[in-house]
Design a protein around this motif. Structure first.
Motif, PDB file in Angstrom:
ATOM      1  N   VAL A   1      32.693 -92.563   1.083  1.00 48.98           N
ATOM      2  CA  VAL A   1      31.607 -93.071   0.233  1.00 48.98           C
ATOM      3  C   VAL A   1      32.064 -94.391  -0.402  1.00 48.98           C
ATOM      4  CG1 VAL A   1      30.101 -92.604  -1.738  1.00 48.98           C
ATOM      5  CG2 VAL A   1      30.860 -90.709  -0.270  1.00 48.98           C
ATOM      6  N   PRO A   2      31.381 -95.508  -0.052  1.00 50.30           N
ATOM      7  CA  PRO A   2      31.838 -96.816  -0.518  1.00 50.30           C
ATOM      8  C   PRO A   2      31.378 -97.150  -1.946  1.00 50.30           C
ATOM      9  CG  PRO A   2      29.981 -97.092   0.946  1.00 50.30           C
ATOM     10  CD  PRO A   2      30.247 -95.610   0.882  1.00 50.30           C
ATOM     11  N   HIS A   3      31.690 -96.273  -2.879  1.00 53.49           N
ATOM     12  CA  HIS A   3      31.388 -96.460  -4.307  1.00 53.49           C
ATOM     13  C   HIS A   3      32.651 -95.958  -5.014  1.00 53.49           C
ATOM     14  CE1 HIS A   3      28.296 -95.994  -7.780  1.00 53.49           C
ATOM     15  NE2 HIS A   3      29.495 -95.738  -8.291  1.00 53.49           N
ATOM     16  N   ILE A   4      33.335 -96.834  -5.750  1.00 55.72           N
ATOM     17  CA  ILE A   4      34.641 -96.484  -6.331  1.00 55.72           C
ATOM     18  C   ILE A   4      34.595 -95.111  -6.981  1.00 55.72           C
ATOM     19  CG2 ILE A   4      36.376 -97.062  -8.085  1.00 55.72           C
ATOM     20  CD1 ILE A   4      35.355 -99.997  -7.871  1.00 55.72           C
ATOM     21  N   HIS A   5      35.561 -94.269  -6.601  1.00 59.19           N
ATOM     22  CA  HIS A   5      35.672 -92.953  -7.231  1.00 59.19           C
ATOM     23  C   HIS A   5      37.131 -92.552  -7.297  1.00 59.19           C
ATOM     24  CE1 HIS A   5      34.856 -92.551  -2.921  1.00 59.19           C
ATOM     25  NE2 HIS A   5      35.640 -91.470  -2.922  1.00 59.19           N
ATOM     26  N   ILE A   6      37.485 -91.910  -8.383  1.00 58.85           N
ATOM     27  CA  ILE A   6      38.834 -91.370  -8.536  1.00 58.85           C
ATOM     28  C   ILE A   6      38.745 -89.873  -8.270  1.00 58.85           C
ATOM     29  CG2 ILE A   6      40.815 -91.039 -10.078  1.00 58.85           C
ATOM     30  CD1 ILE A   6      39.903 -93.506 -11.631  1.00 58.85           C
ATOM     31  N   HIS A   7      39.521 -89.411  -7.270  1.00 59.23           N
ATOM     32  CA  HIS A   7      39.613 -87.972  -7.018  1.00 59.23           C
ATOM     33  C   HIS A   7      40.617 -87.386  -8.014  1.00 59.23           C
ATOM     34  CE1 HIS A   7      37.943 -87.987  -2.772  1.00 59.23           C
ATOM     35  NE2 HIS A   7      38.295 -89.258  -2.871  1.00 59.23           N
ATOM     36  N   ILE A   8      40.259 -86.321  -8.690  1.00 55.88           N
ATOM     37  CA  ILE A   8      41.212 -85.528  -9.483  1.00 55.88           C
ATOM     38  C   ILE A   8      41.412 -84.221  -8.719  1.00 55.88           C
ATOM     39  CG2 ILE A   8      41.711 -84.378 -11.677  1.00 55.88           C
ATOM     40  CD1 ILE A   8      39.684 -86.248 -13.014  1.00 55.88           C
ATOM     41  N   LEU A   9      42.648 -84.009  -8.256  1.00 56.20           N
ATOM     42  CA  LEU A   9      42.972 -82.803  -7.483  1.00 56.20           C
ATOM     43  C   LEU A   9      43.977 -81.980  -8.272  1.00 56.20           C
ATOM     44  CD1 LEU A   9      43.406 -84.917  -4.308  1.00 56.20           C
ATOM     45  CD2 LEU A   9      41.761 -83.048  -4.418  1.00 56.20           C
ATOM     46  N   ALA A  10      43.760 -80.681  -8.347  1.00 53.80           N
ATOM     47  CA  ALA A  10      44.671 -79.827  -9.112  1.00 53.80           C
ATOM     48  C   ALA A  10      44.482 -78.377  -8.690  1.00 53.80           C
ATOM     49  CB  ALA A  10      44.396 -79.977 -10.608  1.00 53.80           C
ATOM     50  N   GLY A  11      45.411 -77.532  -9.174  1.00 51.60           N
ATOM     51  CA  GLY A  11      45.268 -76.101  -8.946  1.00 51.60           C
ATOM     52  C   GLY A  11      46.070 -75.583  -7.773  1.00 51.60           C
ATOM     53  N   ARG A  12      46.862 -76.438  -7.146  1.00 53.76           N
ATOM     54  CA  ARG A  12      47.757 -75.994  -6.061  1.00 53.76           C
ATOM     55  C   ARG A  12      48.908 -76.991  -5.967  1.00 53.76           C
ATOM     56  NH1 ARG A  12      47.301 -79.477  -1.783  1.00 53.76           N
ATOM     57  NH2 ARG A  12      45.257 -80.316  -1.226  1.00 53.76           N
ATOM     58  N   SER A  13      49.973 -76.595  -5.231  1.00 50.05           N
ATOM     59  CA  SER A  13      51.070 -77.521  -4.977  1.00 50.05           C
ATOM     60  C   SER A  13      50.601 -78.589  -4.002  1.00 50.05           C
ATOM     61  CB  SER A  13      52.247 -76.791  -4.358  1.00 50.05           C
ATOM     62  OG  SER A  13      52.741 -75.860  -5.269  1.00 50.05           O
ATOM     63  N   MET A  14      51.058 -79.820  -4.211  1.00 54.40           N
ATOM     64  CA  MET A  14      50.667 -80.944  -3.354  1.00 54.40           C
ATOM     65  C   MET A  14      51.890 -81.383  -2.545  1.00 54.40           C
ATOM     66  SD  MET A  14      47.506 -81.977  -4.709  1.00 54.40           S
ATOM     67  CE  MET A  14      46.657 -81.142  -6.062  1.00 54.40           C
ATOM     68  N   GLN A  15      51.631 -81.962  -1.382  1.00 57.93           N
ATOM     69  CA  GLN A  15      52.694 -82.503  -0.535  1.00 57.93           C
ATOM     70  C   GLN A  15      52.844 -84.000  -0.778  1.00 57.93           C
ATOM     71  OE1 GLN A  15      54.434 -80.252   1.413  1.00 57.93           O
ATOM     72  NE2 GLN A  15      53.068 -78.842   0.337  1.00 57.93           N
ATOM     73  N   TRP A  16      54.057 -84.524  -0.548  1.00 54.68           N
ATOM     74  CA  TRP A  16      54.282 -85.962  -0.590  1.00 54.68           C
ATOM     75  C   TRP A  16      55.219 -86.341   0.537  1.00 54.68           C
ATOM     76  CZ3 TRP A  16      51.487 -89.303  -3.248  1.00 54.68           C
ATOM     77  CH2 TRP A  16      51.900 -90.653  -3.203  1.00 54.68           C
ATOM     78  N   PRO A  17      54.960 -87.351   1.347  1.00 56.64           N
ATOM     79  CA  PRO A  17      53.811 -88.241   1.247  1.00 56.64           C
ATOM     80  C   PRO A  17      52.506 -87.552   1.659  1.00 56.64           C
ATOM     81  CG  PRO A  17      55.060 -88.743   3.221  1.00 56.64           C
ATOM     82  CD  PRO A  17      55.853 -87.708   2.473  1.00 56.64           C
ATOM     83  N   PRO A  18      51.371 -88.050   1.133  1.00 52.23           N
ATOM     84  CA  PRO A  18      50.082 -87.482   1.523  1.00 52.23           C
ATOM     85  C   PRO A  18      49.785 -87.846   2.979  1.00 52.23           C
ATOM     86  CG  PRO A  18      49.764 -89.405   0.131  1.00 52.23           C
ATOM     87  CD  PRO A  18      51.243 -89.156   0.188  1.00 52.23           C
ATOM     88  N   GLY A  19      48.904 -87.134   3.613  1.00 52.50           N
ATOM     89  CA  GLY A  19      48.594 -87.362   5.033  1.00 52.50           C
ATOM     90  C   GLY A  19      47.856 -88.647   5.264  1.00 52.50           C
TER      91      GLY A  19
END
Ligand code: 5GP
Ligand code: ZN
Length: 114
Positions: free
Chosen positions: A96-114
Protein backbone atom coordinates in the motif's frame (compact mmCIF):
# COMPACT_ATOMS: atom_id res chain seq x y z
CA UNK A 1 -5.35 9.99 -3.32
CA UNK A 2 -8.37 8.46 -5.02
CA UNK A 3 -7.59 4.75 -5.21
CA UNK A 4 -5.57 4.46 -2.02
CA UNK A 5 -6.97 1.91 0.46
CA UNK A 6 -5.61 3.80 3.47
CA UNK A 7 -7.04 7.14 2.26
CA UNK A 8 -10.39 5.31 1.99
CA UNK A 9 -10.01 4.06 5.58
CA UNK A 10 -9.31 7.65 6.70
CA UNK A 11 -12.42 8.89 4.87
CA UNK A 12 -14.50 6.09 6.43
CA UNK A 13 -15.23 4.52 3.02
CA UNK A 14 -13.63 1.22 4.12
CA UNK A 15 -14.08 -0.06 7.69
CA UNK A 16 -11.10 -0.62 9.96
CA UNK A 17 -10.64 -1.87 13.49
CA UNK A 18 -9.25 1.35 15.02
CA UNK A 19 -7.11 1.33 18.14
CA UNK A 20 -6.25 5.06 18.29
CA UNK A 21 -6.88 8.25 16.32
CA UNK A 22 -6.18 11.94 16.57
CA UNK A 23 -6.35 14.90 14.21
CA UNK A 24 -3.19 13.88 12.33
CA UNK A 25 -3.00 10.09 12.53
CA UNK A 26 -4.91 6.83 12.74
CA UNK A 27 -3.90 3.40 14.13
CA UNK A 28 -5.80 0.24 13.22
CA UNK A 29 -5.35 -3.52 13.18
CA UNK A 30 -3.78 -5.05 10.06
CA UNK A 31 -6.28 -7.13 8.08
CA UNK A 32 -3.67 -9.91 7.60
CA UNK A 33 -1.72 -9.94 10.88
CA UNK A 34 1.86 -11.25 10.82
CA UNK A 35 2.08 -11.41 14.63
CA UNK A 36 -0.42 -11.67 17.52
CA UNK A 37 -0.34 -7.85 17.59
CA UNK A 38 -0.08 -6.14 14.19
CA UNK A 39 -1.15 -2.51 14.13
CA UNK A 40 -0.65 0.02 11.32
CA UNK A 41 -0.09 3.72 12.06
CA UNK A 42 -0.84 6.13 9.21
CA UNK A 43 -0.96 9.86 8.62
CA UNK A 44 -4.10 11.52 7.26
CA UNK A 45 -2.08 13.02 4.38
CA UNK A 46 -1.07 10.78 1.48
CA UNK A 47 2.63 10.22 0.72
CA UNK A 48 4.06 6.92 -0.51
CA UNK A 49 7.40 7.18 1.31
CA UNK A 50 9.09 9.36 3.92
CA UNK A 51 11.43 10.84 1.28
CA UNK A 52 8.35 12.27 -0.51
CA UNK A 53 7.27 14.44 2.42
CA UNK A 54 8.00 18.10 1.53
CA UNK A 55 10.33 20.03 3.82
CA UNK A 56 7.52 22.17 5.22
CA UNK A 57 5.42 19.11 6.13
CA UNK A 58 8.04 17.11 7.99
CA UNK A 59 6.13 17.39 11.27
CA UNK A 60 4.29 14.36 9.84
CA UNK A 61 7.19 12.19 11.01
CA UNK A 62 7.06 13.18 14.71
CA UNK A 63 3.26 12.96 14.56
CA UNK A 64 3.51 9.36 13.36
CA UNK A 65 6.01 8.45 16.07
CA UNK A 66 3.99 10.24 18.73
CA UNK A 67 1.07 7.97 17.83
CA UNK A 68 3.33 4.90 17.82
CA UNK A 69 4.39 5.83 21.38
CA UNK A 70 0.79 6.22 22.53
CA UNK A 71 -0.24 2.91 20.94
CA UNK A 72 2.61 0.79 22.35
CA UNK A 73 1.88 2.15 25.85
CA UNK A 74 -1.91 1.85 25.46
CA UNK A 75 -1.65 -1.72 24.16
CA UNK A 76 0.84 -2.80 26.86
CA UNK A 77 3.61 -3.72 24.41
CA UNK A 78 6.58 -2.04 26.10
CA UNK A 79 7.60 -4.70 28.60
CA UNK A 80 7.78 -7.63 26.16
CA UNK A 81 8.98 -5.50 23.24
CA UNK A 82 7.80 -4.70 19.75
CA UNK A 83 9.14 -4.16 16.23
CA UNK A 84 8.50 -1.17 13.94
CA UNK A 85 8.69 -1.57 10.15
CA UNK A 86 8.27 0.91 7.28
CA UNK A 87 8.37 -0.55 3.78
CA UNK A 88 8.96 1.46 0.63
CA UNK A 89 9.03 0.30 -2.96
CA UNK A 90 9.36 -2.94 -4.83
CA UNK A 91 12.23 -4.65 -3.03
CA UNK A 92 10.60 -4.11 0.36
CA UNK A 93 7.35 -5.69 -0.81
CA UNK A 94 5.34 -2.52 -0.04
CA UNK A 95 1.74 -3.27 -0.89
CA UNK A 96 0.00 0.00 0.00
CA UNK A 97 1.75 3.18 -1.22
CA UNK A 98 0.66 5.35 1.75
CA UNK A 99 3.27 5.73 4.53
CA UNK A 100 2.50 3.37 7.39
CA UNK A 101 4.43 2.13 10.39
CA UNK A 102 3.84 -1.53 11.21
CA UNK A 103 3.83 -2.28 14.96
CA UNK A 104 4.48 -6.00 15.43
CA UNK A 105 4.45 -7.68 18.83
CA UNK A 106 3.36 -10.72 20.80
CA UNK A 107 5.93 -13.23 19.54
CA UNK A 108 9.69 -13.66 19.16
CA UNK A 109 11.07 -12.00 16.02
CA UNK A 110 13.95 -13.11 13.80
CA UNK A 111 16.87 -10.94 12.69
CA UNK A 112 17.71 -10.24 9.94
CA UNK A 113 14.11 -9.96 8.71
CA UNK A 114 13.23 -11.79 5.48
P1 5GP B 1 3.05 -2.95 3.21
O1 5GP B 1 3.40 -4.27 2.58
O2 5GP B 1 2.57 -1.94 2.19
O3 5GP B 1 4.13 -2.41 4.10
O4 5GP B 1 1.85 -3.25 4.20
C1 5GP B 1 0.50 -3.07 3.88
C2 5GP B 1 -0.29 -3.73 4.97
O5 5GP B 1 -1.64 -3.30 4.86
C3 5GP B 1 -0.29 -5.26 4.90
O6 5GP B 1 0.21 -5.80 6.12
C4 5GP B 1 -1.77 -5.60 4.66
O7 5GP B 1 -2.18 -6.77 5.34
C5 5GP B 1 -2.49 -4.37 5.17
N1 5GP B 1 -3.75 -4.09 4.51
C6 5GP B 1 -3.99 -4.08 3.16
N2 5GP B 1 -5.26 -3.76 2.92
C7 5GP B 1 -5.85 -3.55 4.12
C8 5GP B 1 -7.18 -3.18 4.51
O8 5GP B 1 -8.07 -2.96 3.70
N3 5GP B 1 -7.42 -3.06 5.85
C9 5GP B 1 -6.43 -3.29 6.79
N4 5GP B 1 -6.78 -3.15 8.07
N5 5GP B 1 -5.18 -3.63 6.45
C10 5GP B 1 -4.89 -3.76 5.13
ZN1 ZN C 1 -3.40 7.27 0.76
Amino acid sequence: MENCIFCKIIKGEIPANKVFEDEHTLAFNDINPQAPVHILVIQREHYAGVHEIPGDSRDIIPQLFSTVTKVVVQEGLVEAGYRLVINFGKSSGQEVPHIHIHILAGRSMQWPPG
